[in-house]
Design an enzyme around this catalytic site. Structure first.
Site: not given
Ligand code: NI
Length: 467
Positions: A291-292, A341, A345, A435
């Protein structure tokens, strides 16, 4: 006949003649006085009769005035407050019904103020305004024929308080501001229906041949046709409730078509995986998800995954893709699954519909433009999702995928700990949350892959995972 001389006149001296003269004068005076008395009596009587007549007339006039004003006020105190009360009920109902629809304070507040003013006016009810009127007492000043008429007091109802004009003005103020709110509500309903139809149209067109159940498309077509008819009638052309119902019908039909399409896409991907020897219904599969990113470490991760021949799923943040489009493109070209995503955020459940939609759409756009791959999977930041967000995601062509194994790599920032949590926590069907913005996580990935493979796990993307 011969004439006879007149008898001699009786003797009359000067004194006898004087006494007779005074008697006459006395008689005349008596007569004059008597006449005067009689005349005065007659005049006094006439004046009394006239005074009594005036008195009676005034009493009658007062009684009439009292009766007439009472009739008028009785009508006023029913009609005007009732009109105001009816308008207030309508206004209050509208204000409540339009909550969440008409938000503009400049539109809502005048109605609220008008309703408050009407309430203040109605607070003490309607009272009658009265006036005391008096007919003065009458007394006959004749000592021989005394007579009196008593003073008469009458209460005349002169009107109502609040005055009819005040009540009518308050009613007009409520009605006028209610009309503004009703117009705004109609506009809102129209805009909502139009937006739903605008969203639904391309979904119908683009889903041709891509759904399992053609019934969902037939339903969307019917809902869109009904919406078009109402939209053609213009703002206010159909009742608000009808617009809302038609909007909801279009929205849910759009969602149903997308759900069908996403399910079918997923089914096809699983079939493709199966064809290439990956079947998570029979093999123990684990999906590594990152993620991210893309971040500064992502290229290094792509090298690791390439060396190990492991496909992964990348939940990309839109603005990071905007900053590193080449990294996103490299991930797509390496065969990884790219997913949404959000743009920056946020906690999606705290945003309104339009903001959620924008978060998702902007990200879809930037990923598609950078990589040629359009995501159909969304992971809401923090796993923060509800039915509303899920529905918007579906209508944006996104299926929500969370995780079921949290390595807490973002918290520990410890390579060994991250590896230990991923490997010890793994079960068939695990979706592992990692991540790719932390170097410690990238450092842990080779070990995670080796350990999981040693335990017999097959590493897949989230769309290859069994349902
Ligand atoms: Ni995230």
């Amino acid at each position: 006949m011969t004439s006879v001389p007149d008898p001699p006149a009786p003797h009359a001296g000067p004194a006898g003649r004087g006494r007779r003269g005074w008697w006459w004068v006395g008689a005349v005076v008596v007569l004059l006085v008597a006449g005067g008395v009689v005349l005065a009596g007659v005049l006094e009587h006439r004046s009394w009769v006239a005074a009594v007549a005036r008195y009676d007339a005034q009493v009658a006039e007062q009684a009439d005035a009292a009766e007439e004003s009472l009739t008028r006020v009785e009508a006023q105190e029913v009609v005007h407050p009732a009109t105001l009360a009816a308008v207030v009920v309508t206004g209050r109902t509208l204000l409540a019904a339009s909550e969440g629809q008409v938000e503009d304070p400049a539109v809502r507040e005048p109605l609220q103020s008008a309703l408050d003013a009407a309430d203040a006016l109605r607070e003490n009810g309607v009272e009658r305004a009265t006036e005391e009127r008096t007919v003065d007492a009458l007394r006959r000043p004749n000592p021989f024929r005394p007579a009196t008429r008593p003073a008469r007091h009458v209460t005349v109802v002169t009107g109502i308080s609040p005055a009819p004009a005040e009540l009518d003005d308050a009613a007009s103020a409520v009605a006028a501001s209610a009309t503004t709110v009703a117009d705004a509500q109609q506009q809102w309903a129209f805009d909502g229906l139009q937006a739903a139809a605008t969203d639904g149209d391309p979904v119908l067109t683009e889903s041709a041949g891509l759904v399992t159940d053609e019934g969902t498309r037939t339903e969307l077509a019917a809902a869109l046709a009904a919406a078009r008819t109402s939209l053609d009638a213009g703002v206010g052309g159909v009742p608000v409730a009808q617009s809302v119902a038609e909007r909801d019908a279009v929205t849910s039909a759009t969602e149903a078509v997308w759900s069908d399409r996403l399910a079918r896409t997923l089914e096809l991907r699983r079939q493709q995986a199966k064809d290439s020897g990956i079947d998570c219904t029979v093999q123990p599969c684990v999906a590594l998800t990152f993620d991210d990113g893309p971040g500064v470490e992502t290229e290094r991760l792509l090298q690791v995954l390439a060396e190990k021949h492991v496909p992964a799923t990348f939940f990309l943040v839109g603005r990071n893709v905007e900053a590193r489009p080449a990294v996103a493109r490299a991930a797509a070209e390496a065969g990884h699954l790219l997913a949404n995503h959000t743009w920056d955020h946020p906690q999606l459940t705290t945003l309104d519909d339009e903001e959620v939609r924008r978060e998702l759409e902007r990200t879809q756009e930037v990923i598609t433009n950078a990589t040629g791959q359009t995501p159909d999977v969304l992971r809401p930041p923090y796993g923060d999702v509800d039915d509303r967000v899920r529905s918007i995601a579906t209508r944006t062509g996104l299926r929500v995928v969370l995780w079921n194994l949290d390595t807490e790599d973002w918290r520990t920032r410890n390579t060994d700990e991250t590896r230990r949590r991923a490997v010890e926590g793994a079960r068939p069907g695990s979706v592992v949350l990692l991540h790719d913005i932390h170097a410690s996580t990238i450092d842990a990935v080779p070990g995670i892959i080796d350990d999981l493979r040693a335990q017999g796990y097959l590493l897949v993307t989230v769309d290859q995972m069994a349902p």
